[in-house]
Design a protein around this motif. Structure first.
Motif, short mmCIF file in Angstrom:
data_model
loop_
_atom_site.label_atom_id
_atom_site.label_comp_id
_atom_site.label_asym_id
_atom_site.label_seq_id
_atom_site.Cartn_x
_atom_site.Cartn_y
_atom_site.Cartn_z
N LEU A 17 -3.79 -3.82 -3.46
CA LEU A 17 -4.77 -4.14 -2.43
C LEU A 17 -4.50 -3.35 -1.15
N LEU A 18 -3.23 -3.35 -0.76
CA LEU A 18 -2.89 -2.60 0.45
C LEU A 18 -3.18 -1.11 0.26
N ALA A 19 -2.91 -0.66 -0.94
CA ALA A 19 -3.17 0.75 -1.22
C ALA A 19 -4.67 1.04 -1.19
N ARG A 20 -5.44 0.10 -1.72
CA ARG A 20 -6.88 0.27 -1.73
C ARG A 20 -7.41 0.43 -0.31
N VAL B 120 1.44 -9.39 -9.75
CA VAL B 120 2.19 -9.36 -8.51
C VAL B 120 2.06 -8.00 -7.83
N ALA B 121 1.74 -6.99 -8.64
CA ALA B 121 1.55 -5.69 -8.03
C ALA B 121 0.18 -5.57 -7.38
N ALA B 122 -0.65 -6.56 -7.65
CA ALA B 122 -2.01 -6.49 -7.12
C ALA B 122 -1.99 -6.46 -5.60
N GLY B 123 -1.00 -7.13 -5.02
CA GLY B 123 -0.91 -7.12 -3.56
C GLY B 123 -0.70 -5.71 -3.04
N ALA C 17 -1.96 -10.18 0.33
CA ALA C 17 -1.09 -9.38 -0.54
C ALA C 17 0.29 -9.99 -0.61
N ALA C 18 0.76 -10.49 0.54
CA ALA C 18 2.09 -11.09 0.57
C ALA C 18 2.14 -12.31 -0.34
N GLY C 19 1.06 -13.06 -0.36
CA GLY C 19 1.03 -14.22 -1.25
C GLY C 19 1.10 -13.77 -2.70
N LYS C 20 0.26 -12.85 -3.05
CA LYS C 20 0.20 -12.41 -4.44
C LYS C 20 1.48 -11.66 -4.83
#
Lengths: 647, 490, 108, 490, 190
Positions: free
Chosen positions: A276-279, A270-273, A237-240
Motif C-alpha cells: 500500500l505504501l509503495a502504491r 502482511v506485506a499488503a501494508g 499499513a501499520a495495522g496490516k
C-alpha cells in the motif's frame, strides 16, 4: 516480452478464477444435495489458483514488456451516486504484476502443501474455500486501480485472515487470536478509512490511485491533507503489516493452521501494508519530510523490537512471526527512507523464503505435534528434506551471500546508509539478531536430542516418532528453495528499473551499486549471528540460561513481549474501554437516561396518587375546589385586566 | 307567528317532554310491570327524531317564543345527539330496568332529561336556559339516586349538592350578566358586549366566570369536576353512561351558545379573557384527569377521570372559539359526536361485562378476549378511540379539534395543543393497560358469555359508528361545520 | 347619604359569601342546603337591585325581567329543596347519618 | 398499485382474523400468501419505478376530508418516489421474512398474524403517504399492533417494554402533530409536495421550534441518544418476527420521516441546526457502540448496535448534501436487511437454546454451522465489511459528511472499529470455543421456512454489497430533489 | 335613593339579614339555625320591598319563609337519629375563606365599578307600581316557555322526590356493607 500483451479480460480472470472456486465450494458446503466432497475442494482450488498463476505469469511478462509502466486499462463503473462515483479497474504495472506473481505462486504452493498438512481435517473443504477467497481478495488488492477497490479487498483479506486464524474455532486461543487480529488491523483501518474519506473530500471525489499520486506529485494537495492522508494510510499499513504499536496481533495469529501463516501472515497479506505504501509512494514522497522520517523510524523500531522478542520466543512459529514483523519493519523503514525498490525487492524475496520457513515449521509440527522448540531437537536425521530446506530459508533470511535475502537486505541497508546512518546501524544490528534467532531455531529444532514432541493435537491424526512429511508438503518446500536462493540475482538484472516503471519519471532514481562498508558489515552481522547462535545453542557456551540471567530485565521484558499485549488488551481495551468507559456509560444509560424515563413514569403515577387523594370522597372538598377555581380565575382575570390594581 | 307555529319550532323537545307524560300515563293505565315502556320510549324518540329530521330537511330556522328559543342547525345537531344517546341508553338498559321497580319513572325521566336538554340547546334567553338546565339537572339527580341503594344514594346526594352549589354560582353569574347588560336574551347581551362597554368589564367577568362554573360542572371540567369520579363509580351504570355523554354534550352546547353567541363571540373586549379561562381549565382538566386515572383500579372510576380528561380535550375547542371561524365550535361538536358513540360503546361494554362477572375491578377483566371476544373487541376499539389511535373516530376528532385550535392563530393555543397531545400519551397508558388486561392476561374464569341481543345491537352500532367515522369523517365534519355556522351572530 | 346599586350588591355579595361559607363548611346536609338557599336569595337580591337601578336596559327590554327571573329562581329553589331533602332522607335511611364528612364511601 | 400494496396485508389480516378456530393454523398460510403477494407487488413497484422521471409515481389521490370553509383538507394521497421505493421493497421483503420466522407460533395464531399484517399495512402507509395528516394517521396506526405483539407474544418484561414503546412513540409523535398542524395551518395544505415547493417562511411559533417538534418524533423513532432507551427493552422482549420488523422497518420510519418531511419542508431550520444533529449523531454512534460492548444479552446487544447504526443515518442527514443524504437512505435500507437478519438469527438461536445470555453459550458452531455462518455473515455486514451491504452505506455517509462535520464523521468511523469489537466478541462467545455438553442436542436450521428467511436476506445483503447500483439509482432519484433544495438555496 | 326612610330601612334590614345569616354559620343548633334562616328570608323580603318588588317580597315570604323552611323542619324531623348540631365539616376553614373571598370580590366589584345606573329623577320615574301585572304578562308572554318548563320541572321534582323516598320492594333488611357488595354489580346477578 515473450508473449503478446495480455488482454484486460485475462487479468480479470486471474481475479475471478479463485472467486469461482470459492463460490462453488461455498455452494457445495451449504447445499448438501450437490454431493460435494471435500477432496473436490482442494482440487478445485489448486486448479483455479494454478490458472491464476499462469495468467499472472503472462501479466508479468506483459508488464516487463512495458518496462513496468501502467498498461492503462480503462476502469469500469461500479457505483454512481451523485459525486460518489466509483470505478473499478485493473492496474497492470510492475508493482501489481510482481505482486500478482508473488501471490499466485506462493498461494499455489501453499495450496499444494495444504493438501498434505490439512489432510483429514474436519474443515478441509471450508479451509480451501477460505483459501480461495483469500487469494481472490489478495489479487483484488494488488490489481486494484481505485483506492476504494483496494480498500474493499484490504478488508476482505482481513476477513479471511480472521476466518483462517480462527479456523480451529473450538480452540479458545484461536478464536481469541482471530478476533484480536481483526480488531487490531481494523483499528489501523480506522485511520486508513479517515484517509480515504479525507482524500475523496479534498480532491473532489477522486479514488483513482494514479490520479491521486499525480495530484500529490504535482503538489496540488495541501500539506495538511498530505500529512493526514499519508499518516492515515500508514496507520492502515501499520495495522496490516504489524508495525509497532499495532504489531502484537501477528504472533497470536499463529494459532491458525500453518499453511495459513505461510501464505497470509508471512508472504502476502502482511506485506499488503508495504504494498500500500509503495502504491502511494509518490504521495508519500510528496508529503513533508517529517512524515517519511516518522515512517522510517517506526519501521526501524519495529524491526529491532520484534527481533528482540524473536530471540527469546520458544514457539517456532512465533519466532517466525516476530521475524516477519521485523522484516516488515525493514521494508517500512525503506519506504520511509525513499527506498522504494529496496522495499519491494525485499518484500519479493521475503515472501518466498518466509513462506518456505513457515512451511518448514509446519512440517516440523506435522511430525512432532508441537510448535514448542523445547520439545523438539535432533530432527535433522528424521526429516532431512525439511532440514535442508529450512537451512536454506534461514540462510536466505539471515542475508548470507548469495542467497536472495542477501541481495534484498543489502539494498535496504544501503538505502539506510545513504540517508540515515543511525537507521543503518539499527538495521545492521537487526541483521545480526535475525541470524541469531534463526539459527537458534535451527539448533534447537534440528540438532541435539529429540525431546519428545507432544500428544496428538486436535485436527492432526499423526502420532508416533517424528518422520518426514508427505510429498505433498515437501515438494512445495523444495520448489520454494529455488526462489529463496536465486531470486536475489534479479537485483543484478534490472529489477530496479523494472519496478520503478510504476513511478512517475521524476522520482525514479534507482541505480544498482554496492557499498563495501554496508556489504561487509551486513555479512559480518549475519555470520556473527550464526556464530553466536552456534556458540549458545550448539556448544552451549555460554548457556542460554546464563545469557538470559545476564540480560536480566531485558530478557524478562522481551520474553513478556514488552507488555504491549497487556497494555493494549488489558489496559486500553479492558480497563479503559470496558471497565471505565463502558461500565460507566452503560450505568449512565441505565440509571440516568433510562432512569429519567422510568422516573417520569413513576413520578406521574406518584402525582396521580396524590391527585386522586384530592378526591377525598368528601363532597365539600369538591365544592371548595369549585369555589377556589372561581375565586382564583376571577382574581387572575381582574388582576390581568388591570382594573383593580391600577386604582 | 301563531302559537302552533311556535310549538312546531320546538317540536322535538315537546315530543320528548310529552312522551314522558305518556309513559307515566301508560304506567297508570296499563297493568304494572307489563307495559312495553322501552318500546314506547323508543317510539317517542323516533317521533322526536323524525321531527328533528323534518326540521333539518325543511331548513326550519329562526327564533320563536319572542326570541326565547331559536331553531337552528346547531340546536338540531345536539338534539340528534341527545336522541341518539337516549335511544342507545334505552336499548342498552332494557335488561337492567327489568330488575328495577321503577321502569316507567326511569324512562319518563330519561325522556324529560332529553327533552329539557333539547330545549336547553335551543334556548336563547337566560331565563329559559336556567329553567331548562335546572330541569335537566334535577332529573339527573333523581336518576342517579334511582336505585336507592347505598352507593347510588351517596352518588345522588353528592351530585345534587355539587350541582346545587354550581347552580347557585351560575344564577349569581346570570344576575350579573343581566344587570350589567340589561337583557336576558342572548342577543341583547351580545349587542351590549359588542358595543364595547369596557367599563363593564369587571361585572361581566364576574358574571361569565360564575356562569362558567355552572357549565363547568356539567362538562366536568377541573376544578368543577369533583363529583364526576364518585358519581361515575356510585351511580347506576346505564344512567352514568347517559350522563357521561348527554349531560356533557348539553354543557358544552350551552357553553358554546352562551359564550359564542351570548357574549358576542370573538373580538370583543372580553373574548380573550374567557377563551383563556377555558384554555386554562382545559389544561387543568387534561392534566388532572389523566394523571389521576393512571392509578385507578375501578373501571367506572377510571372512566370518570377519563371523562374529565376528555372534557379538557373538548374544551380546547371552546378556547379556540374566540377566533371568529367556525372551527372551534365545529371541533367541539364533532368531538362530542364521536365521544357519544365512543363513550357509550365503552360504557355499554362495561355494563354487559360487569353484569356477568359481577365486578368493575380492572383485574377481573383479565382474559376477556377469550371469554367474550365481541365485548372485549368492542371495548378495546372504544378505548382506542378514547386514546385517539387510528383508525377510530377519536383520532380524527382529536386531530380536528387540535387543528381548530392551531387555526385560531394564537400562540398560547399552540401551547394548549402541545399539552393536549402530551396528555394523549399519558392517557394511552391507562386506556391501553386496560386493553392489555383484557387481551393479554390470563383469565381467572374461562366461562364464555355473550351480551343480550339488545345490547349487541347497540354495541355493534357504536362500534360501527366509531370505525365508520374514523374512516369517513367528512359527512359528520361537514354537518358539524354547517351547524357551527348557524351559531354565528347574524 | 344615598343608597344605590352598589350597596345592594354589597349586601347581596355578603349574603352570597355567607351562603357559600355555610354550604362549604357545614357537615349536616340540611345546613348545607340552607347555605345554598342563601346563595339563591343573594342572587335574587342582585336581580331585583339590578332591575331597580340598572340603566342598561335598552328599548324594548323590560326592567322587570329581573323580577320574572326571580320568580323562576324561587320555583327552582323550591323544587331543588324538595328533591334535595328527599335525597337527604334517602341517604339517612341507608347510612343513618346526614353528616357529609361521613358520606365518603366513594372516594379516590 | 400502491394502494394494492397497502390493502393486501390488511385484507390478509381480516381474513386471518375471521378464520374458524379449528383451522387456526391456516392463518400462517394466509399471512404468507398475502405478505408474499404484497412483496410481489413491491417488487413490481420497485422494478417498474422509473428513476429518470421526476415526482411521484403510481399516485393514487382523492380528497378524504374537506369540510366547507375550514382549513382542514386532508387527502388520501399515496405514491412512490425514489426514496420510498426501496423502503417499500424492504418492507415487503421483511414482512415475508417476519411471517416465515413466525411459522412455529402456536399461541393465538390468528391474532398474531392479523396484527403482523396490520403492522405491515401501517408501516406501508407511513412510507407511502404524501399528506401530513395521513402520514400521521399511519404513524399512529402502527402503535397498536406493535403494542399487542410485544405484550402478548413477547417474553420477559414484555408489558413494561410494550408500554414504554407506546408511550415513547406517542409522546414523540405528539409534538410532531403540533408541528404538522402549525405548518399545515400556515400553508393551508397538508400535502407534502406542495409544502416542499413552498416551504413555510413564517408561522405562529418560531419555525425552529416547529422543526424540533417534528424532529423529536423522528429522533425517538430512529432512535438516537438520549431518546433511545425504549429500543433495547422493546427488542429484548419482543418475539422474533417483531424484532425483525422493528429493527428492519420501524426504525426506518424515523429516518424516512426526516428525509421526506423535516428536511424538505423546513430546510433552513435543518441547515441552522445541522451541527446539533451531527453532534447527536456522532455521539449516538459512539455511545451506542460503547454500551453495546457491555451487553450480555444477545438481543440487547443488537438493539444497542442499532442505536449506533442509526446514528449514521442521522450523520448522513446532518451533512445535508446529496451524498450524505443518499448514504442515509442507503443505510436505512441496508441496516433493515442486516439487522433484520441478525434478529432472525437470534430468534433461531433463542428458539433452540432458550437463552439469550451470551456468556452462557459456547461453541454453538459445532452444533449449528449453518446458523453460525449466517450469523457471522450478518455480523460482518453489520460491522461494515466491504462486499456486504453495510459498507457501501456507511462509506457513502462518511464521504458525504466529512466535509461538513469532520469530527462527527471521525467518531462515526471509530464506531466501525467498535462495531468490529462487539460483533466479533459476540461471535466468539457464542459460536467459537469448545462445544458445550449442554448444547449437545441442538439442531441446526432445518425447516424450509428458516432456510428461506435466512437465505433471502443473505442474498439481498450480498447482492447490494456487490452491486449497490441495484438500489442507488432509485435512491439517487429520490434524494436529488431534496439535495437540490440545500444546494440551491443554502 | 335618597328617601331617608328607605335608607334607614335598607341599613336596618341589611344588618338584620347579614347578622342572621352569619349567625346561621355560628349557631351550634340546627333547629335554631332554621329559625334564623326564616329571619333572613324575612329580612330579604324587606329589602325586596325597598326595591319596590312587592310581589317578589310576598312570594319570598310565602315560598321561602313559609314552604321551604317547613321543608327544612321536615327534613330534620325525618332524620331523627342524625345529629342535630350544626357542626363544621373538615372543610370549614377553606369554606369560610372562600366565602369571604367571593364576598370580598363582589363587594369590591360593587364599589369599584361605575355602574350604569339610574339616579335621581330617572330612578324615580322608573315606576314599579304594578309589578304583578307586568310579571304576569311576562310569564305568559315572552317567558311562557320557561313557565311551561318550570311546570314540568316542578312535576318531575315532585315525582323525583316521591321516587327517592319510596323504598324498593325489598324492605330494608340489608346493611350498608351488603348493599355495597350488591352495588358493585348494579342490576347484576341478583
Amino acid at each position: 516480452m515473450f508473449l503478446p500483451d495480455i488482454p484486460e479480460l485475462m487479468i480479470w480472470a486471474i481475479y475471478f478464477a479463485p472467486m469461482v472456486s470459492f463460490a462453488v465450494i461455498a455452494c457445495g458446503i451449504t447445499i448438501p444435495r450437490m454431493g460435494f466432497q471435500a477432496r473436490h475442494a482442494s482440487r478445485l482450488t489448486i486448479t483455479a489458483i494454478g490458472l491464476s498463476w499462469i495468467l499472472a505469469l503472462w501479466a508479468l511478462d506483459t508488464s516487463i514488456g512495458l518496462d513496468g509502466e501502467s498498461a492503462g486499462f480503462a476502469p469500469h463503473e461500479w457505483l454512481r451516486l451523485f459525486d460518489f462515483e466509483v470505478d473499478f479497474g485493473v492496474q497492470l504495472d510492475s508493482l501489481s504484476a510482481l505482486m500478482m506473481f508473488v501471490v499466485t505462486s506462493v498461494s499455489l504452493l501453499v495450496q499444494v502443501y495444504s493438501t498434505g498438512y490439512m489432510h483429514g481435517d474436519g474443515g478441509y473443504a471450508r479451509y480451501f474455500m477460505l483459501m480461495s477467497l483469500f487469494t481472490m481478495s489478495m489479487l483484488g488488492l494488488v490489481m486494484a486501480s481505485s483506492l476504494l477497490q483496494l480498500f474493499i479487498h484490504w478488508e476482505l483479506v482481513g476477513l479471511t485472515s480472521y476466518l483462517l486464524v480462527g479456523f480451529w474455532f473450538h480452540r479458545p486461543a484461536a478464536a481469541a487470536a482471530a478476533k484480536k487480529a481483526f480488531i487490531v488491523t481494523r483499528f489501523g483501518d480506522f485511520f486508513f478509512m479517515i484517509a480515504l474519506v479525507l482524500i475523496w473530500t479534498k480532491t473532489g471525489g477522486i479514488f483513482d490511485i494514479t490520479e491521486i499520486n499525480a495530484l500529490a506529485a504535482q503538489h496540488q494537495l495541501s500539506d495538511a491533507v498530505l500529512v493526514g492522508f499519508v499518516l492515515g494510510v500508514f496507520a492502515g499499513a501499520a495495522g496490516k503489516s504489524a508495525q509497532f504499536p499495532l504489531h502484537f496481533w501477528l504472533p497470536d495469529a499463529m494459532e491458525g493452521p500453518t499453511p495459513v501463516s505461510s501464505l497470509i501472515h508471512s508472504a502476502t497479506m502482511v506485506a499488503a501494508g508495504v504494498y500500500l505504501l509503495a502504491r502511494f509512494f509518490p504521495t508519500v514522497e510528496a508529503a513533508p519530510g517529517e512524515v517519511t522520517t516518522t515512517i522510517a523510524y517506526i519501521g526501524a523500531f519495529t524491526a529491532i523490537l520484534a527481533a528482540s522478542m524473536g530471540i527469546v520466543a520458544n514457539d517456532i512459529k512465533r519466532v517466525l512471526a516476530y521475524s516477519t514483523i521485523s522484516q516488515l519493519g525493514y521494508m517500512v523503514m525503506a519506504i520511509g527512507l525513499g527506498g522504494f525498490v529496496a522495499a519491494i525487492f525485499h518484500l519479493f524475496t521475503h515472501a518466498f523464503f518466509k513462506s518456505l520457513l513457515f512451511q518448514g515449521s509446519g512440517s516440523v509440527n506435522h511430525a512432532t505435534n508441537t510448535f514448542d522448540m523445547r520439545r523438539m531437537g535432533g530432527l535433522r536425521t528424521a526429516m532431512p528434506l525439511t532440514f535442508a530446506t529450512f537451512i536454506i530459508g534461514s540462510l536466505s533470511l539471515s542475508g548470507v551471500f548469495p542467497l536472495a535475502g542477501f541481495w534484498s537486505k543489502d539494498e535496504l541497508l544501503l538505502d539506510a546508509w545513504h540517508h540515515d546512518k543511525f537507521l543503518w546501524m539499527v538495521g545492521t544490528i537487526v541483521a545480526f539478531m535475525t541470524a541469531f534467532y534463526m539459527f537458534r531455531v535451527i539448533f534447537l529444532t534440528f540438532f541435539g536430542e529429540y525431546r519428545g514432541g507432544e500428544e496428538v493435537d486436535v485436527g492432526h491424526d499423526v502420532a508416533g516418532p517424528p518422520h518426514e512429511s508427505p510429498r505433498s508438503m515437501t515438494v512445495p518446500m523444495i520448489i520454494l528453495t529455488v526462489p529463496s536462493v536465486l531470486f536475489g540475482l534479479f537485483a543484478l538484472n534490472g529489477f530496479g528499473g523494472f519496478i520503478e516503471g510504476t513511478l512517475p519519471e521524476e522520482i525514479r532514481h534507482f541505480k544498482f551499486h554496492m557499498d563495501s562498508v554496508v556489504l561487509a558489515s551486513s555479512t559480518l552481522a549475519a555470520f556473527g549471528g550464526i556464530g553466536a547462535a552456534a556458540a549458545v545453542y550448539l556448544a552451549r557456551t555460554p548457556k542460554p540460561e546464563q545469557l538470559g540471567r545476564a540480560a536480566g530485565p531485558f530478557y524478562t521484558f522481551a520474553a513478556g513481549k514488552y507488555y504491549v499485549d497487556e497494555i493494549a488488551e488489558g489496559g486500553i481495551v479492558r480497563v479503559v474501554l470496558h471497565r471505565f468507559l463502558g461500565r460507566w456509560i452503560a450505568a449512565f444509560d441505565r440509571v440516568v437516561v433510562d432512569g429519567i424515563v422510568n422516573g417520569t413514569a413513576v413520578g406521574a403515577r406518584r402525582i396521580g396518587d396524590i391527585a386522586r387523594r384530592l378526591e377525598t370522597g368528601h363532597l365539600q372538598a369538591y365544592t371548595s375546589m369549585s369555589m377556589l377555581g372561581v375565586v382564583v380565575v376571577i382574581i387572575v382575570i381582574f388582576v390581568l385586566s388591570g382594573n383593580v390594581l391600577e386604582r | 307567528m301563531t302559537g302552533w307555529e311556535q310549538v312546531y319550532h320546538i317540536g322535538p323537545a315537546v315530543t320528548l317532554l310529552g312522551g314522558a307524560g305518556v309513559v307515566l300515563l301508560a304506567d297508570m293505565i296499563l297493568p304494572r310491570g307489563r307495559a312495553p315502556f322501552a318500546l314506547l320510549t323508543l317510539l317517542v324518540l323516533a317521533l322526536a327524531a323524525g321531527w328533528a329530521i323534518w326540521h333539518a330537511n325543511t331548513g326550519t330556522t329562526g327564533p320563536s317564543f319572542d326570541g326565547a328559543v331559536v331553531t337552528d342547525r346547531f340546536a338540531l345537531f345536539f338534539i340528534f345527539l341527545f336522541i341518539a344517546a337516549t335511544a342507545a341508553v334505552t336499548i342498552a338498559s332494557t335488561d337492567w330496568v327489568k330488575k328495577l321497580d321503577l321502569s316507567a319513572e326511569y324512562y319518563a325521566l330519561l325522556l324529560v332529561a332529553a327533552g329539557s336538554m333539547s330545549l336547553l340547546v335551543q334556548g336563547n334567553d337566560l331565563i329559559l336556559i336556567f329553567v331548562a338546565l335546572e330541569t335537566t339537572a334535577l332529573v339527573q339527580y333523581v336518576l342517579v339516586g334511582l336505585t336507592r341503594r347505598d352507593r347510588s344514594a351517596e352518588a345522588g346526594i353528592k351530585y345534587l349538592i355539587s350541582g346545587a352549589v354550581a347552580a347557585g354560582l351560575m344564577i349569581y353569574g346570570f344576575a350579573f350578566l343581566f344587570g350589567t347588560t340589561g337583557a336576558t336574551s342572548l342577543d341583547g347581551i351580545a349587542s351590549f358586549v359588542q358595543a364595547g362597554h369596557e367599563e363593564a368589564r369587571l361585572p361581566l367577568t364576574l358574571g361569565f366566570v360564575l356562569v362558567a362554573a355552572g357549565f363547568g360542572f356539567k362538562m366536568a371540567l377541573v376544578p368543577f369536576h369533583g363529583w364526576a369520579p364518585d358519581v361515575y363509580q356510585g351511580g347506576p351504570t346505564p344512567i352514568i353512561s347517559f350522563l357521561s355523554v348527554a349531560s356533557k354534550a348539553g354543557g358544552f352546547a350551552i357553553a358554546l351558545r352562551l359564550f359564542y353567541t351570548g357574549l358576542g363571540g370573538s373580538e370583543t373586549f372580553i373574548s380573550e379573557d374567557w377563551a383563556m379561562m377555558f384554555g386554562v381549565l382545559a389544561v387543568a382538566s387534561m392534566l388532572f384527569g389523566n394523571i389521576a386515572a393512571l392509578v385507578q383500579t375501578d373501571l367506572r372510576r377510571l372512566l370518570g377521570y377519563s371523562s374529565i380528561a376528555q372534557a379538557g380535550n373538548i374544551a380546547i375547542g371552546l378556547a379556540a372559539v374566540s377566533t371568529g371561524s367556525t372551527l372551534g365550535p365545529s371541533g367541539v361538536m364533532f368531538f362530542l359526536a364521536t365521544y357519544v358513540a365512543t363513550n357509550l360503546g365503552a360504557f355499554f361494554a362495561v355494563i354487559a361485562i360487569s353484569q356477568r362477572i359481577g365486578s368493575y375491578e380492572i383485574g377481573d377483566y383479565a382474559g376477556l378476549i377469550r371469554r367474550s371476544p365481541m365485548l372485549a373487541a368492542i371495548l378495546m376499539l372504544c378505548l382506542l378511540s378514547l386514546t385517539g389511535i387510528p383508525p377510530t373516530a377519536g383520532f380524527i376528532a382529536k386531530i380536528y379539534i387540535f387543528n381548530s385550535a392551531v387555526q385560531a392563530g394564537e400562540q398560547w393555543l399552540i401551547v394548549l395543543v402541545a399539552v393536549a397531545v402530551v396528555n394523549t400519551a399519558v392517557s394511552a397508558y391507562y386506556y391501553l393497560r386496560l386493553a392489555r388486561t383484557m387481551i393479554v392476561d390470563d383469565a381467572k374464569d374461562e366461562m364464555t358469555f355473550r351480551p343480550t341481543l339488545s345490547m349487541q345491537v347497540v354495541l355493534v352500532f357504536a362500534a360501527v359508528t366509531v370505525i365508520f367515522v374514523g374512516l369517513v369523517p367528512a359527512p359528520l365534519i361537514s354537518a358539524a361545520q354547517r351547524a357551527a355556522e348557524t351559531l354565528q351572530i347574524q | 347619604m344615598t343608597v344605590d346599586l352598589a350597596h345592594y350588591l354589597a349586601v347581596s355579595g355578603i349574603i352570597f359569601g355567607i351562603g357559600v361559607a355555610i354550604a362549604l363548611s357545614k357537615r349536616n346536609v340540611v345546613a348545607v342546603l340552607m347555605g345554598i338557599e342563601l346563595m339563591l336569595n343573594a342572587s335574587n337580591l342582585a336581580f331585583l337591585a339590578f332591575s331597580r337601578f340598572s340603566g342598561a336596559f335598552q328599548d324594548g327590554t323590560e326592567p322587570l325581567a329581573g323580577h320574572t327571573f326571580v320568580v323562576f329562581v324561587l320555583t327552582v329553589a323550591a323544587a331543588e329543596a324538595a328533591v334535595a331533602l328527599a335525597m337527604a332522607v334517602l341517604i339517612y335511611r341507608r347510612r343513618e347519618t346526614v353528616d357529609l364528612d361521613r358520606i365518603s364511601v366513594l372516594r379516590w | 398499485m400502491v394502494t394494492l400494496f397497502l390493502l393486501l396485508p390488511l385484507a390478509g389480516a381480516l381474513l386471518a382474523l375471521f378464520l374458524p378456530r379449528e383451522r387456526e393454523l391456516d392463518a400462517r398460510w394466509i399471512a404468507l400468501l398475502f405478505s408474499g403477494l404484497a412483496f410481489a407487488v413491491s417488487i413490481v413497484i420497485f422494478v417498474t419505478f422509473d428513476p429518470d422521471q421526476n415526482g411521484y409515481q403510481f399516485v393514487d389521490q382523492f380528497t378524504w376530508i374537506n369540510p366547507s370553509g375550514a382549513g382542514f383538507e386532508v387527502q388520501y394521497f399515496v405514491g412512490v418516489d425514489g426514496l420510498s421505493a426501496p423502503m417499500v421493497l424492504l418492507l415487503g421483503l421483511l414482512s415475508v421474512v417476519a411471517v416465515l420466522v413466525s411459522f412455529n407460533i402456536d399461541e393465538r395464531v390468528k391474532e398474531y398474524f392479523a396484527y403482523l399484517l396490520l403492522l405491515e399495512t401501517a408501516v406501508a402507509g407511513v412510507f407511502l403517504s404524501l399528506d401530513l395528516i395521513q402520514f400521521f394517521l399511519f404513524w399512529e396506526l402502527e402503535l397498536l399492533p406493535m403494542y399487542m405483539l410485544i405484550s402478548i407474544w413477547g417474553s420477559g418484561r414484555n408489558r413494561y417494554s410494550a408500554m414504554k414503546f407506546l408511550i415513547y412513540t406517542l409522546a414523540g409523535s405528539a409534538f410532531m402533530l403540533v408541528g404538522f398542524l402549525v405548518i399545515g395551518v400556515d400553508a393551508g395544505t397538508f400535502e407534502i409536495s406542495a409544502l416542499t415547493e413552498m416551504p413555510p417562511q413564517d408561522a405562529l411559533i418560531p419555525l425552529s421550534l416547529v422543526f424540533w417538534a417534528i424532529m423529536i418524533a423522528f429522533l425517538v423513532k430512529l432512535p438516537v441518544f438520549p431518546v433511545h432507551t425504549w429500543l433495547p427493552d422493546a427488542h429484548t422482549d419482543a418475539p422474533t418476527a417483531v424484532s425483525v420488523m422493528l429493527a428492519g422497518v420501524l426504525l426506518k420510519m424515523g429516518g424516512y420521516g426526516i428525509l421526506r418531511i423535516a428536511l424538505p419542508i423546513l430546510p433552513e431550520q435543518a441547515h441552522d441546526f445541522r451541527f446539533v444533529l451531527a453532534a447527536i449523531a456522532g455521539f449516538s454512534v459512539l455511545y451506542g457502540a460503547v454500551i453495546t460492548l457491555q451487553q450480555r444479552d444477545l438481543k440487547r446487544l443488537i438493539a444497542y448496535s442499532s442505536v449506533s447504526h442509526m446514528g449514521y443515518v442521522l450523520l448522513g442527514i446532518a451533512a445535508l448534501g446529496a451524498v450524505g443524504l443518499s448514504g442515509a437512505a442507503l443505510q436505512m435500507f441496508t441496516h433493515g436487511t442486516i439487522t433484520g437478519l441478525l434478529f432472525v438469527m437470534v430468534g433461531l438461536i433463542y428458539e433452540r437454546t432458550h437463552t439469550r445470555d451470551i456468556t452462557s453459550m459456547s461453541g454453538l458452531m459445532h452444533r449449528m454451522p449453518l446458523i453460525g455462518t449466517v450469523m457471522l455473515i450478518a455480523g460482518l455486514a453489520s460491522l461494515g465489511l466491504p462486499g456486504l451491504s453495510g459498507f457501501v452505506a456507511e462509506l457513502t455517509i462518511f464521504l458525504g459528511a466529512f466535509d461538513a462535520h469532520p469530527a462527527a464523521t471521525i467518531a462515526g468511523i471509530f464506531g466501525v472499529v467498535l462495531a468490529a469489537g462487539y460483533i466479533l466478541w459476540m461471535v466468539q462467545r457464542i459460536f467459537h470455543g469448545p462445544a458445550d455438553e449442554k448444547w449437545a442436542d441442538l439442531k441446526d436450521a432445518n425447516c424450509w421456512w428458516e432456510h428461506v428467511a435466512m437465505g433471502s436476506l443473505v442474498v439481498v445483503i450480498v447482492a447490494i454489497g456487490i452491486f449497490p447500483g441495484i438500489i442507488t439509482d432509485s435512491i439517487e432519484s429520490g434524494i436529488a430533489p431534496i439535495a437540490q433544495i440545500f444546494e440551491a438555496n443554502l | 335613593m335618597d328617601s331617608v326612610g328607605v335608607v334607614i330601612a335598607f341599613y336596618v334590614l341589611s344588618a338584620i339579614t347579614i347578622v342572621s345569616a352569619a349567625s346561621i354559620f355560628l349557631l351550634r343548633n340546627l333547629v335554631h339555625a332554621i329559625v334564623l334562616l326564616v329571619v333572613v328570608f324575612l329580612g330579604m323580603a324587606g329589602l325586596f320591598l325597598t326595591l319596590s318588588a312587592d310581589f317578589i317580597a310576598v312570594a319570598q315570604i310565602l315560598i321561602y319563609a313559609g314552604a321551604i323552611s317547613v321543608l327544612f323542619v321536615f327534613a330534620v324531623m325525618l332524620t331523627p337519629l342524625a345529629s342535630r348540631d350544626n357542626g363544621n365539616s373538615l372543610y370549614a376553614g377553606p369554606g369560610l375563606l372562600l366565602g369571604g373571598a367571593i364576598a370580598a370580590i363582589v363587594v369590591v366589584t360593587a364599589f369599584d365599578v361605575e355602574w350604569n345606573q339610574l339616579t335621581g329623577v330617572a330612578l324615580e320615574q322608573r315606576s314599579f307600581t304594578d309589578t304583578i301585572e307586568v310579571i304576569g304578562n311576562q310569564l305568559l308572554g315572552p317567558h311562557v316557555l320557561a313557565f311551561e318548563v318550570a311546570s314540568v320541572l316542578l312535576l318531575f321534582a315532585l315525582l323525583g322526590a316521591i321516587v327517592l323516598v319510596t323504598d324498593p320492594n325489598n324492605e330494608d333488611g340489608t346493611t350498608a356493607e351488603e348493599e355495597a357488595g350488591k352495588d358493585t354489580a348494579v342490576g347484576g346477578s341478583e
